[in-house]
Design an enzyme around this catalytic site. Structure first.
Site, short mmCIF file in Angstrom:
data_model
loop_
_atom_site.label_atom_id
_atom_site.label_comp_id
_atom_site.label_asym_id
_atom_site.label_seq_id
_atom_site.Cartn_x
_atom_site.Cartn_y
_atom_site.Cartn_z
N GLU A 634 0.83 -1.21 0.00
CA GLU A 634 0.00 0.00 0.00
C GLU A 634 0.86 1.26 0.00
O GLU A 634 0.49 2.27 -0.60
CB GLU A 634 -0.95 -0.02 1.20
CG GLU A 634 -2.04 -1.09 1.05
CD GLU A 634 -2.98 -1.17 2.22
OE1 GLU A 634 -4.18 -0.85 2.05
OE2 GLU A 634 -2.54 -1.55 3.32
N GLU A 654 -4.00 -9.61 3.28
CA GLU A 654 -4.81 -9.34 4.47
C GLU A 654 -5.95 -10.34 4.66
O GLU A 654 -6.29 -10.72 5.78
CB GLU A 654 -5.37 -7.92 4.42
CG GLU A 654 -4.37 -6.82 4.76
CD GLU A 654 -3.55 -6.36 3.56
OE1 GLU A 654 -2.84 -5.35 3.69
OE2 GLU A 654 -3.62 -7.02 2.51
#
Length: 780
Positions: A634, A654
């Site tokens: 990210e 995730e």
């Protein structure tokens, strides 16, 4: 002695405290129940309850905490007409009903007002009552119990509202706020005037409070009836954690109380008609009420002219001097309130008790109603010692409103309402310092750093120079600057103030990577990030190689401050972010910290201080030197450019641990590589290599050697171009992202992630990762 029958007197007092265990709803205390119990006790205390009840034609309720801040919604509902409801519960009809204005001065101020109304014949008997059940509210919320505090009775009443704001716009925007953030301004200024270092002043506060806690330990109405030693009070710990410089928890008022208090006033003539024993009568010999200027307009923050004027005014009206006063209750929300009042009176607090209750930290900080308890307790003490005199000082706001009263069972001859307000005129007419709203240098006169969950949260300085006084706050989330302010005694040190868009900000002592001047604040330290300047290029290295450069809250805040400085520094044009060691760029969020219940707060700029920073105007290059997993990827996606070593690996894994890429990964990856390709990576969490990352458009280039070297070469190519043109290009791209609502899309992450955190799968995923086992999903 002939006593005017209209002379006002206290004839009934009542108090209650509840130590609720948080178990049964039916037994839970509430504000109305506590008010009612205290009022009934005050009626009974008079010895002529029924006759006195019939005479009451004024019912005044002290404003509750939950009604004292605009816009606050009470979780259990609220009584919409507290005085009329209390009157109805007591069977009192036709009374004038008043709900007080905000302020801890109000109990004494309302006694003053009631005394004047009784003397003038405008009231026959007045009931003053108040209560707080904040402890019950907190316990019920923690136990997920639903209480109902909404019962109300309609009827005519006077709601005096919140009153005028006690802080100006200048004060609010530049750092003053709640009492624990504002009172340090006085405390630190007083410390400086007394010539004490920080440890000596903490010792002084703790010695003062040791005596107060001893009084509270003997008071049956105390919420916290435990004697606390000065050593305990001076020592930080789990039970006495930092709140705001110079305060630890037990140095400040404790609002988690279930307490109520009431007093009833009438006239001598009415008391005689009701058959109330004169032994119950307590006379108000003198009183005063004084308001100070806004905090920053006061000439000397180490003194309180309002306290001085109120105390002197009450003593003068009573015809007394300090040696003639036997008992004191000096308002004790913070140590400086007591210290300044004792100083004004010339009282040695080491040898003279300055409280009859035990004070707001130990007896209990019953909101606006604390001094009602002090008055009730003082009345009891004076009845037990006829002829003695007691003095009450009640304080509201930020040493903003003071009310004082002198009491005794000794009758007053020729009682008349107060008329002299010379003390108020002196305050109103005094010159105020010029307040600066400009970029300037100054010397620090006072300051504080507030703490939240063990981390510095907010801070400000009050400084002065030949032009005037300036208030300036530390930028939001700049924990390193806050730590510098807290690290050493800042008073007398030079500080640079920068004025931007109507706000004064504390400038760090030096630019990134440069030493701090000896006369200023200490140099900032970043514990988990390395920062280097190379001409116009800033290199930022995530420095947790032992944890694969995984990030946690403290690192996010360090990066937040670093990126803020990068954007603001005109000599820095390009930044490079990389990871320490040769294994990882960043492996994302440190789930081991999460599993242990560590601090999970995030600065406003998001993960790594970068992922929610939508207004950047300078390019940031990611030099991906190893794995970039989860939050690591990210960061790459949030950067403008990226180069990676051939050994780099990428993923948004995730979903494998019960999370999702909530720092912009879902949105940015979809934008950058397309929906279908992004969906596959997001929903499977699979890994992909640097070559695929380049093909997808996640990175710009793959190098066989040193990713940092390649990033430096790319930065040099950028430096060949106009930095102004690059910034303009970035601004244009920012506008494009605004039109596509990336910020709005990411704003939904908080709600979505909040729901996810409440699931069993979230807890299982984090625990399984920390325990190095395969998770067992439940789908709930």
């Amino acid at each position: 002695m002939a006593i005017d029958p209209q002379t006002p007197i206290l004839v009934g007092v009542g108090q209650i405290v509840r130590h609720w265990d948080g178990q049964g709803i039916d037994d839970a205390p509430g504000p109305l129940g506590l008010q009612l119990a205290a009022a009934k006790r005050a009626l009974a205390d008079s010895g002529a309850a029924e006759a006195l009840r019939r005479m009451i034609d004024g019912v005044v309720v002290l404003r509750a905490n939950h009604d004292s801040i605009e816009g606050v919604r009470h979780p259990f509902g609220r009584c919409t007409n507290p005085p009329a409801t209390l009157a109805a519960e007591l069977g009192i009809e036709g009374a004038r009903c008043i709900y007080s204005v905000v302020g801890g001065d109000q109990p004494q101020a309302l006694v003053n007002e009631a005394a004047e109304a009784i003397f003038a014949g405008d009231a026959e008997a007045v009931l003053l009552a108040g209560a707080e059940a904040t402890a019950a509210m907190k316990q019920a919320l923690k136990a997920r119990l639903t209480l109902d505090w909404s019962y109300s009775v309609e009827g005519p009443w006077e709601d005096r509202g919140l009153g005028p704001s006690l802080l100006t716009d200048y004060e609010r925007v530049n750092g003053l706020a709640m009492p624990t953030q504002t009172y340090p301004a006085f405390e630190q200024a007083l410390r400086a005037r007394l010539g004490l270092d920080r440890s000596a002043y903490v010792a002084l506060m703790s010695e003062l409070w040791e005596g107060f806690s001893q009084v509270a330990a003997e008071n049956p109405y105390s919420q916290f009836p435990q004697s606390r030693s000065r050593d305990f009070l001076a020592t930080p710990g789990d039970a006495n954690y930092p709140v705001a410089e110079p305060y630890l928890k037990w140095h400040v008022a404790q609002d988690a109380v279930n307490q109520g208090a009431a007093v009833i006033l009438t006239s001598v003539g009415a008391a005689r008609r009701a058959g109330i024993d004169p032994a119950k009568w307590v006379y108000l010999h003198g009183y005063a009420a004084v308001k100070d200027r806004p905090v920053m307009e006061r000439p000397d923050l180490s003194r309180s002219r309002a306290i001085e004027a109120a105390l002197q005014g009450a003593l003068d009206m009573a015809g007394k001097t300090v040696p003639g006063i036997d008992r004191f209750d000096l308002y004790s929300c913070f140590p400086c309130a007591v210290l300044l009042a004792a100083e004004a009176l010339g009282v040695d607090w080491r040898h003279t008790r300055c409280t009859v209750t035990g004070g707001l930290p130990f007896f209990g900080g019953a909101g606006n109603n604390y001094s009602m308890h002090a008055i009730a307790t003082m009345a009891d003490r004076l009845r037990a010692s006829p002829g003695e005199f007691g003095l009450i000082l009640a304080n509201g706001g930020f040493l903003s409103k003071e009310a004082a009263g002198v009491y005794s069972t000794e009758p007053v001859e020729n009682w008349r309402p107060r008329r002299d307000d010379a003390g108020q005129r002196d305050i109103d007419d005094a010159p105020a310092p010029a307040l600066l709203a400009e970029t300037t240098d100054a010397l620090i006169d006072s300051y504080t750093v507030t703490w939240k969950k063990g981390q510095p949260s907010r801070g400000y300085v009050i400084a002065s120079n030949e032009k005037g006084r300036v208030l300036a706050r530390v930028r939001t989330g700049h924990r390193a600057t806050l730590a510098c302010l807290a690290e050493q005694d800042a008073i007398g040190r030079s500080v640079r103030i920068v004025h931007e868009q109507g706000v004064n900000f504390v400038e760090p002592a030096s630019r990134l990577c440069e030493p701090a001047p000896a006369a200023g604040l200490a140099a900032r330290r970043f514990g988990h990030v390395l920062v280097e300047r190379h001409g116009h290029v800033l290199e930022v290295t995530l420095n947790r190689p032992e944890a694969m450069n995984a990030l946690f809250s403290g690192v996010h805040f360090e990066l937040h401050e670093i990126w803020d400085d990068f954007e603001r520094d005109p000599d820095l044009w390009v930044a490079i972010v990389t990871g320490a060691g040769d294994r990882a760029f960043c492996s994302g969020n440190d789930l081991k910290v999460t599993a242990k219940g560590g601090d999970m707060s995030i600065p406003p700029s998001g993960f790594a201080g970068l992922c929610s920073r939508f207004d950047r105007t300078k390019p940031v290059i990611a030099a991906v030197n190893g794995v970039a997993m989860g939050g690591g990827l990210e960061i790459v996606l949030a950067c403008d450019l990226a180069v990676a070593a051939a050994s780099a690996r990428f993923a948004l894994p995730e979903v494998k641990v019960g999370l999702y890429a909530a720092a912009g990964g879902v949105q940015r990856l979809t934008r950058q590589i397309g929906r279908k390709a992004a969906m596959e990576l997001i929903l499977t969490g699979r890994h992909f290599d640097a070559t695929e990352a380049r093909e997808l458009g996640v990175i710009n280039d793959v190098v066989d050697g040193d990713a940092l070297g390649a990033a430096r070469a790319l930065a040099e190519r950028l430096l060949e171009n106009s930095p102004s043109a690059i910034r303009a290009s970035k601004e244009a791209l920012n506008k494009l992202e605004d039109l596509e609502s990336l910020e709005e899309a990411m704003a939904a992450n908080g709600r979505i992630f909040g729901r996810l955190m409440r699931t069993r799968d979230f807890r299982e995923g984090v625990s399984a990762f920390a325990e190095k086992r395969k998770p067992e999903w439940s789908g709930s």
